[in-house]
Design an enzyme around this catalytic site. Structure first.
Site, PDB file in Angstrom:
ATOM      1  CG  HIS A   1      -1.948   1.052   1.204  1.00  0.00           C
ATOM      2  ND1 HIS A   1      -1.689   2.342   1.592  1.00  0.00           N
ATOM      3  CD2 HIS A   1      -3.238   1.028   0.787  1.00  0.00           C
ATOM      4  CE1 HIS A   1      -2.788   3.079   1.431  1.00  0.00           C
ATOM      5  NE2 HIS A   1      -3.745   2.296   0.943  1.00  0.00           N
TER       6      HIS A   1
ATOM      7  CD  GLU B   1      -5.379   2.785  -2.796  1.00  0.00           C
ATOM      8  OE1 GLU B   1      -6.544   2.630  -2.445  1.00  0.00           O
ATOM      9  OE2 GLU B   1      -4.421   2.595  -2.047  1.00  0.00           O
TER      10      GLU B   1
END
Ligand code: PGA
Length: 223
Positions: free
Chosen positions: A98, A147
């Site tokens: 992430h 993302e």
């Protein structure tokens, strides 16, 4: 048709009792609704996980659990680390790579490779974030989350990608892998409908809009 995968990334939010409060509200809000076309995955912070696991089991909620990262090491003399084997008792999934791990914990592609290997060897399914369509991800990844940092609501500009931008990124990722592709970045109950029109999109990684049971349920009901 494959189920859409909706992943709630709670990040470093919610104590164990706040997490349980969310699940109680979620259960009440759910009522008789059955989400037969969705797989719901929640990623709480480590300390809440056993409590969430017990509540989900006792109440037969349609939720799987995952973690937001895992150790690069197996268990042993690695002070402060949480290994994949400990996670496996409660969780099926692990989020890797992430943008916040990359920024604040300085995680690299090498860390991703090690964490991915530790997760897979113990039977956890990695959900691998990529920051753009050209970013590295392990060849055997079954789930890739597109993302871009700029699209995260609390990061960069917080400007969600357009449907066309997501479509183009999915095409590139699918061109080099059989992985299912999810999108993350400022997904909300208001805009999820637009992304649902994308044919090859397998699901969503949702941060801010997953923190309140009401907005998370509103988002799920759109799917
Ligand atoms: P956001 O977070 O939905 O608040 O943009 C997504 C994420 O960072 O996982």
């Amino acid at each position: 048709m494959d189920k859409k995968i909706i992943v709630a990334n709670w990040k470093s939010n919610k104590t164990a009792s706040e997490a349980l409060q969310f699940l109680k509200e979620f259960k009440e809000g759910l009522g008789a609704v059955e989400f037969s076309s969705i797989e719901i995955i929640i990623l709480p912070q480590f300390l809440s996980i056993p409590y969430c696991f017990k509540f989900i089991q006792e109440n037969n909620l349609p939720i799987s659990l995952g973690v937001q990262t895992v150790s690069s090491f197996v268990d042993g003399p690695y002070t402060g680390e949480v290994s994949a084997r400990f996670v496996k008792e409660f969780c099926s999934y692990v989020l890797l790579n992430h943008s916040e791990r990359k920024k604040y914990a300085k995680e690299t592609d090498e860390d991703l490779k090690n964490k991915f290997a530790r997760a897979v060897e113990i039977g956890l399914t990695p959900l691998v974030c990529v920051q753009d369509e050209g970013s590295f991800f392990p060849e055997s990844a079954k789930y890739v989350v597109f993302e871009p940092p700029s699209a995260i609501s609390t990061f960069g500009t917080g400007k969600a990608q357009t449907r066309e931008e997501v479509e183009s990124a999915i095409a590139t990722i699918k061109g080099k892998s059989d992985a299912k592709v999810l999108y993350g970045g400022s997904v909300s109950p208001e805009d999820i409908g637009e992304y649902l029109k994308i044919e090859n999109l397998s699901g969503f990684l949702v941060g801010a809009a997953s923190l309140e049971s009401s907005s998370f349920l509103a988002l799920l009901k759109k799917c």
